[in-house]
Scaffold this motif. Structure first.
Motif, PDB file in Angstrom:
ATOM      1  N   PRO A   1       0.798  -1.234   0.000  1.00 17.39           N
ATOM      2  CA  PRO A   1       0.000   0.000   0.000  1.00 17.39           C
ATOM      3  C   PRO A   1       0.832   1.287   0.000  1.00 17.39           C
ATOM      4  O   PRO A   1       0.397   2.309  -0.530  1.00 17.39           O
ATOM      5  CB  PRO A   1      -0.817  -0.086   1.293  1.00 17.39           C
ATOM      6  N   ASN A   2       2.007   1.244   0.615  1.00 20.34           N
ATOM      7  CA  ASN A   2       2.788   2.480   0.768  1.00 20.34           C
ATOM      8  C   ASN A   2       3.834   2.635  -0.332  1.00 20.34           C
ATOM      9  O   ASN A   2       4.406   1.674  -0.808  1.00 20.34           O
ATOM     10  CB  ASN A   2       3.484   2.495   2.135  1.00 20.34           C
ATOM     11  N   LYS A   3       4.073   3.909  -0.662  1.00 19.70           N
ATOM     12  CA  LYS A   3       5.061   4.227  -1.691  1.00 19.70           C
ATOM     13  C   LYS A   3       6.477   3.947  -1.184  1.00 19.70           C
ATOM     14  O   LYS A   3       7.347   3.534  -1.933  1.00 19.70           O
ATOM     15  CB  LYS A   3       4.921   5.707  -2.053  1.00 19.70           C
ATOM     16  N   ASP A   4       6.672   4.220   0.089  1.00 21.03           N
ATOM     17  CA  ASP A   4       7.991   4.013   0.710  1.00 21.03           C
ATOM     18  C   ASP A   4       7.833   3.171   1.965  1.00 21.03           C
ATOM     19  O   ASP A   4       6.770   3.124   2.561  1.00 21.03           O
ATOM     20  CB  ASP A   4       8.616   5.355   1.099  1.00 21.03           C
ATOM     21  N   TYR A   5       8.941   2.587   2.359  1.00 23.54           N
ATOM     22  CA  TYR A   5       8.961   1.790   3.580  1.00 23.54           C
ATOM     23  C   TYR A   5       9.902   2.455   4.587  1.00 23.54           C
ATOM     24  O   TYR A   5      10.989   2.880   4.224  1.00 23.54           O
ATOM     25  CB  TYR A   5       9.440   0.369   3.264  1.00 23.54           C
ATOM     26  N   TYR A   6       9.461   2.541   5.829  1.00 26.61           N
ATOM     27  CA  TYR A   6      10.327   3.019   6.908  1.00 26.61           C
ATOM     28  C   TYR A   6      10.678   1.835   7.783  1.00 26.61           C
ATOM     29  O   TYR A   6       9.784   1.144   8.278  1.00 26.61           O
ATOM     30  CB  TYR A   6       9.610   4.080   7.749  1.00 26.61           C
ATOM     31  N   THR A   7      11.969   1.588   7.953  1.00 26.69           N
ATOM     32  CA  THR A   7      12.357   0.456   8.791  1.00 26.69           C
ATOM     33  C   THR A   7      12.042   0.761  10.250  1.00 26.69           C
ATOM     34  O   THR A   7      12.202   1.896  10.704  1.00 26.69           O
ATOM     35  CB  THR A   7      13.868   0.154   8.691  1.00 26.69           C
ATOM     36  N   CYS A   8      11.599  -0.284  10.948  1.00 24.03           N
ATOM     37  CA  CYS A   8      11.421  -0.135  12.400  1.00 24.03           C
ATOM     38  C   CYS A   8      12.786  -0.131  13.080  1.00 24.03           C
ATOM     39  O   CYS A   8      12.981   0.562  14.074  1.00 24.03           O
ATOM     40  CB  CYS A   8      10.568  -1.268  12.951  1.00 24.03           C
TER      41      CYS A   8
ATOM     42  N   SER B   1      16.464   8.759   7.058  1.00 24.51           N
ATOM     43  CA  SER B   1      17.500   7.731   6.878  1.00 24.51           C
ATOM     44  C   SER B   1      16.916   6.321   6.969  1.00 24.51           C
ATOM     45  O   SER B   1      17.596   5.342   6.668  1.00 24.51           O
ATOM     46  CB  SER B   1      18.615   7.907   7.904  1.00 24.51           C
ATOM     47  N   LEU B   2      15.662   6.218   7.401  1.00 23.86           N
ATOM     48  CA  LEU B   2      15.010   4.904   7.513  1.00 23.86           C
ATOM     49  C   LEU B   2      14.091   4.625   6.328  1.00 23.86           C
ATOM     50  O   LEU B   2      13.417   3.605   6.280  1.00 23.86           O
ATOM     51  CB  LEU B   2      14.165   4.830   8.797  1.00 23.86           C
ATOM     52  N   LYS B   3      14.054   5.572   5.387  1.00 25.07           N
ATOM     53  CA  LYS B   3      13.091   5.494   4.287  1.00 25.07           C
ATOM     54  C   LYS B   3      13.688   4.795   3.057  1.00 25.07           C
ATOM     55  O   LYS B   3      14.772   5.159   2.610  1.00 25.07           O
ATOM     56  CB  LYS B   3      12.694   6.924   3.924  1.00 25.07           C
ATOM     57  N   PHE B   4      12.969   3.807   2.555  1.00 23.18           N
ATOM     58  CA  PHE B   4      13.434   3.061   1.378  1.00 23.18           C
ATOM     59  C   PHE B   4      12.301   2.912   0.371  1.00 23.18           C
ATOM     60  O   PHE B   4      11.169   2.624   0.739  1.00 23.18           O
ATOM     61  CB  PHE B   4      13.965   1.680   1.796  1.00 23.18           C
ATOM     62  N   GLY B   5      12.627   3.134  -0.902  1.00 19.16           N
ATOM     63  CA  GLY B   5      11.643   2.989  -1.977  1.00 19.16           C
ATOM     64  C   GLY B   5      11.806   1.651  -2.684  1.00 19.16           C
ATOM     65  O   GLY B   5      12.627   0.817  -2.294  1.00 19.16           O
ATOM     66  N   TYR B   6      11.035   1.470  -3.727  1.00 21.85           N
ATOM     67  CA  TYR B   6      10.989   0.174  -4.414  1.00 21.85           C
ATOM     68  C   TYR B   6      11.658   0.154  -5.788  1.00 21.85           C
ATOM     69  O   TYR B   6      11.548  -0.829  -6.510  1.00 21.85           O
ATOM     70  CB  TYR B   6       9.540  -0.309  -4.482  1.00 21.85           C
ATOM     71  N   ASP B   7      12.368   1.234  -6.130  1.00 18.75           N
ATOM     72  CA  ASP B   7      13.024   1.268  -7.451  1.00 18.75           C
ATOM     73  C   ASP B   7      14.082   0.167  -7.589  1.00 18.75           C
ATOM     74  O   ASP B   7      14.281  -0.370  -8.676  1.00 18.75           O
ATOM     75  CB  ASP B   7      13.658   2.635  -7.704  1.00 18.75           C
ATOM     76  N   GLY B   8      14.752  -0.130  -6.498  1.00 17.31           N
ATOM     77  CA  GLY B   8      15.767  -1.191  -6.514  1.00 17.31           C
ATOM     78  C   GLY B   8      15.153  -2.523  -6.903  1.00 17.31           C
ATOM     79  O   GLY B   8      15.733  -3.286  -7.683  1.00 17.31           O
ATOM     80  N   LEU B   9      13.963  -2.819  -6.368  1.00 17.48           N
ATOM     81  CA  LEU B   9      13.291  -4.079  -6.705  1.00 17.48           C
ATOM     82  C   LEU B   9      12.846  -4.067  -8.167  1.00 17.48           C
ATOM     83  O   LEU B   9      12.905  -5.086  -8.848  1.00 17.48           O
ATOM     84  CB  LEU B   9      12.090  -4.308  -5.788  1.00 17.48           C
ATOM     85  N   ARG B  10      12.391  -2.909  -8.631  1.00 15.14           N
ATOM     86  CA  ARG B  10      11.986  -2.802 -10.045  1.00 15.14           C
ATOM     87  C   ARG B  10      13.162  -3.141 -10.954  1.00 15.14           C
ATOM     88  O   ARG B  10      12.999  -3.779 -11.982  1.00 15.14           O
ATOM     89  CB  ARG B  10      11.456  -1.398 -10.342  1.00 15.14           C
ATOM     90  N   LYS B  11      14.362  -2.718 -10.550  1.00 12.25           N
ATOM     91  CA  LYS B  11      15.560  -3.041 -11.358  1.00 12.25           C
ATOM     92  C   LYS B  11      15.810  -4.549 -11.424  1.00 12.25           C
ATOM     93  O   LYS B  11      16.426  -5.034 -12.363  1.00 12.25           O
ATOM     94  CB  LYS B  11      16.788  -2.330 -10.792  1.00 12.25           C
ATOM     95  N   HIS B  12      15.354  -5.272 -10.412  1.00 16.64           N
ATOM     96  CA  HIS B  12      15.468  -6.735 -10.447  1.00 16.64           C
ATOM     97  C   HIS B  12      14.337  -7.359 -11.257  1.00 16.64           C
ATOM     98  O   HIS B  12      14.214  -8.592 -11.313  1.00 16.64           O
ATOM     99  CB  HIS B  12      15.458  -7.312  -9.030  1.00 16.64           C
ATOM    100  N   GLY B  13      13.472  -6.524 -11.814  1.00 16.77           N
ATOM    101  CA  GLY B  13      12.379  -7.049 -12.631  1.00 16.77           C
ATOM    102  C   GLY B  13      11.124  -7.390 -11.848  1.00 16.77           C
ATOM    103  O   GLY B  13      10.239  -8.078 -12.353  1.00 16.77           O
ATOM    104  N   VAL B  14      11.052  -6.897 -10.615  1.00 17.48           N
ATOM    105  CA  VAL B  14       9.846  -7.117  -9.796  1.00 17.48           C
ATOM    106  C   VAL B  14       8.795  -6.090 -10.215  1.00 17.48           C
ATOM    107  O   VAL B  14       9.109  -4.905 -10.365  1.00 17.48           O
ATOM    108  CB  VAL B  14      10.169  -6.950  -8.292  1.00 17.48           C
ATOM    109  N   THR B  15       7.558  -6.533 -10.410  1.00 17.04           N
ATOM    110  CA  THR B  15       6.467  -5.602 -10.677  1.00 17.04           C
ATOM    111  C   THR B  15       5.924  -5.134  -9.326  1.00 17.04           C
ATOM    112  O   THR B  15       5.404  -5.937  -8.550  1.00 17.04           O
ATOM    113  CB  THR B  15       5.342  -6.295 -11.478  1.00 17.04           C
ATOM    114  N   VAL B  16       6.125  -3.854  -9.032  1.00 18.82           N
ATOM    115  CA  VAL B  16       5.671  -3.330  -7.744  1.00 18.82           C
ATOM    116  C   VAL B  16       4.353  -2.598  -7.964  1.00 18.82           C
ATOM    117  O   VAL B  16       4.272  -1.677  -8.773  1.00 18.82           O
ATOM    118  CB  VAL B  16       6.719  -2.384  -7.121  1.00 18.82           C
ATOM    119  N   VAL B  17       3.325  -3.023  -7.266  1.00 17.73           N
ATOM    120  CA  VAL B  17       1.995  -2.430  -7.406  1.00 17.73           C
ATOM    121  C   VAL B  17       1.640  -1.744  -6.093  1.00 17.73           C
ATOM    122  O   VAL B  17       1.679  -2.372  -5.028  1.00 17.73           O
ATOM    123  CB  VAL B  17       0.946  -3.525  -7.723  1.00 17.73           C
TER     124      VAL B  17
END
Lengths: 425, 192
Positions: A66-73, A88-104
């Motif tokens: 559901p979320n655009k970004d992930y914040y690590t606990c 500094s705890l915020k991570f997006g999903y572009d890295g996974l897209r580069k691996h060919g993952v379809t992020v919805v």
């Protein structure tokens, strides 16, 4: 919460039937391609997505989050203590897209185990050969008055992001001499050492900025993770500042809150802290229950070898939501479980028998700026169940030197750099 | 393979597995992947205190893990984790990292120290840490572009005696000043 009575149940069911008559846009599977759908893009879900693609790039992986970004606990207690920026705890999903993952970016509303299909709030439907469910945690209504509005007054900060920032803001605003009340949840819960590391981080801030203040921990338990090491740290760094009260002394910890008056009550006493950090009891993320993957405990029973649900075939549950003991509900364990399941799922969609698993966990807690402690363990499969490898793991020794403790802090930061890169890049 | 032969193989391996209390050994990749949380995907560490494992020789990796396991080599957490694996498992995970190229890090180093280190490298280190610390066949730790804080911790441990130095290394190290050792580490860290 909406009550479902007979009349509106028919309405809801009717609407659902109408929708399926029109037909959800079915994401067509490319001929012969194996499909894996992952529900949840936290530590477990994102790791699984990447590692499936690494093992077999012919498998199509769709990750729904559901979320655009992930914040690590993990390391979010440092944000609460003021030593780290939330960004500094915020991570997006572009890295996974580069691996060919379809992020919805969507919310899963149903998982049809028989039809092997996942449906979302956005009206999409995804069919799968294997589904991985990694929804993290949701809260249980175990403290009277702790509703959505109360969470904005007395943050739990147990899902990182806005709640973390809110708790930090309240600490900054409080006057010197106030009390910060932390109410840790009963077992099992996400990040067992977390509430006690949080007490350290808050104490570190108060010691330097509001030294007359106190921290009161009113627990739902009579013992906690790394207790000896935490107690030592409280005595060593924050003498007289932190008081921990076990459940048996309060008749079971915090029973109710009143967000309007700012009061927090146990069976015997009423408190009016300057800041209240109320952490409710936890169960598997809500989609797990909706999908019928939970048992009476609220968590998801799974097999030891592949973490496949023992309730619904073809669905694997990983991370905090699974009943994974003796593995803890930690970030590293979620990452480790995800890799084992990624390998198993790749084997299964290719018609192979999954191999033997191996898991590991290390949890660091930063108890003062140059004082870190850890617990570690290696796990294997014994008689079909996750087991601790005898003789492995354990805690930082109570008598380790200041130099060793300082090193553990640096290892904690390096762990954070490496694990987040392992998950998201 | 004929159907009968396949069946015989399946039955044979089934019997072997069936008698074991613990299942067959995990694959090399399964084992190596457990290291990634602290040492990076494929052993390429994003650092700075945990070293990259990528490119290490199998011999060095296995020897290191055995030494951590026995307590012969000092570690805060590594010894506790090493106790969870068998020597056979060390060998398996080592094969994965040995296949990886040596990673190149991007670290801030002091140009003056790097230059001083370069001069000291030849006479003091090159014999056992050839190719600027990047020759895996030396069966020594990969120092080429290795993370500086990790190497600093390692040298502290060598000098404190909590990690034993090979005799030849001790002789060299004993003759160097702290500043010279730091210069050497900066030289290794700066390699691109």
């Amino acid at each position: 919460m909406n009550k479902i009575n007979r009349r509106n149940f028919i309405k809801i069911a009717g609407a659902a039937t109408a929708a399926s008559a029109i037909g959800f846009p079915m994401i067509a599977a490319a001929a012969g391609k194996k499909q894996v759908v992952i529900v949840g893009g936290g530590t477990a879900g994102a790791t699984a997505a990447k590692y499936i693609r690494r093992a077999d790039a012919s498998v199509e992986v769709t990750l729904i989050e559901p979320n655009k970004d992930y914040y690590t606990c993990y390391l979010s207690n440092e944000v609460i203590g003021g030593g780290r920026k939330l960004d500094s705890l915020k991570f997006g999903y572009d890295g996974l897209r580069k691996h060919g993952v379809t992020v919805v970016q969507d919310t899963v509303t149903a998982i049809d185990a028989k039809g092997q299909k996942v449906t979302t709030k956005g009206g999409k439907s995804f069919s799968y050969d294997r589904c991985i469910v990694a929804p993290g945690i949701s809260f249980v209504d175990n403290i009277e008055g702790y509703d959505a509005a109360a969470m904005e007054k007395m943050p739990h900060a147990w899902k990182a992001g806005a709640q973390t920032a809110l708790l930090r803001k309240q600490l900054e605003a409080m006057a010197d001499g106030g009390t910060v009340l932390i109410a840790p949840p009963p077992n099992p819960f996400r990040c067992p050492p977390g509430p006690y590391e949080r007490a350290c981080q808050i104490a570190s801030y108060l010691k330097n900025n509001k030294p007359k203040s106190k921290i009161l921990i009113i627990d739902k338990k009579d013992a906690f993770s790394k207790q000896g090491l935490f107690t030592q740290a409280w005595d060593r760094h924050y003498k007289g500042m932190i008081e921990w009260v076990k459940a048996v002394d309060t008749g079971g910890g915090v029973q109710s809150v009143n967000a309007k008056t700012g009061t927090v009550s146990t069976e015997f006493e009423e408190y009016k802290p300057a800041v209240a950090n109320i952490i409710p009891a936890q169960v598997a993320g809500s989609i797990a229950k909706t999908a019928g993957l939970t048992d009476d405990s609220g968590w998801c029973p799974v097999t030891g070898k592949t973490f496949e649900s023992t309730i619904h075939k073809g669905i694997h549950v990983i991370g905090d939501a699974a009943i994974q003991a003796p593995l803890p509900k930690s970030g590293y364990a979620a990452n480790s479980e995800a890799k084992v399941v990624a390998a198993a799922v790749v084997d299964l969609v290719n018609g192979r028998e999954p191999g033997t698993p191996s898991w590991v966990n290390t949890c660091y807690s930063i108890v003062a700026p140059n004082d870190g402690i850890s617990v570690a363990m290696v796990y294997n499969l014994v008689d079909g169940k996750v087991a601790k490898v005898e003789g492995s793991g354990g805690l930082t020794p109570m008598d380790s030197s200041p130099e060793e403790r300082a090193r553990e802090v640096q290892y904690a930061y390096s762990w954070f750099n490496n694990i987040t890169s392992d998950i998201f890049n | 393979m004929s159907a009968r032969k396949t069946l015989a193989v399946i039955l044979g391996s089934g019997l072997l597995l069936g008698s074991a209390h613990v299942s067959a050994a995990p694959t090399a990749t399964m084992l190596a992947d457990t290291c990634a949380g602290c040492h990076g995907t494929d052993g390429v560490s994003t650092g700075p205190a945990t070293p990259s494992l990528a490119g290490m020789s199998e011999t060095y990796m296995v020897d290191s893990m055995k030494a951590f396991k026995s307590g012969e080599r000092y570690g805060t957490v590594m010894g506790r984790i090493a106790k969870g694996y068998s020597d056979e498992e060390f060998k398996l995970m080592a094969t994965v990292f040995a296949k990886q190229p040596i990673p190149v890090t991007s670290q801030t180093t002091d140009a003056g120290k790097v230059a001083a280190g370069e001069k000291l490298y030849g006479p003091n280190c090159e014999k056992c840490h050839d190719e600027k610390g990047g020759l895996a066949d030396d069966d020594a730790g990969i120092l080429y572009s290795q993370w500086l804080p990790y190497m600093q911790y390692s040298m502290q441990d060598f000098m404190a005696g909590s990690r034993e130095m090979p005799k030849k290394m001790k002789k060299k190290v004993d003759a160097l000043s702290d500043a010279e050792i730091e210069a050497l580490l900066q030289f290794f860290a700066s390699q691109q």
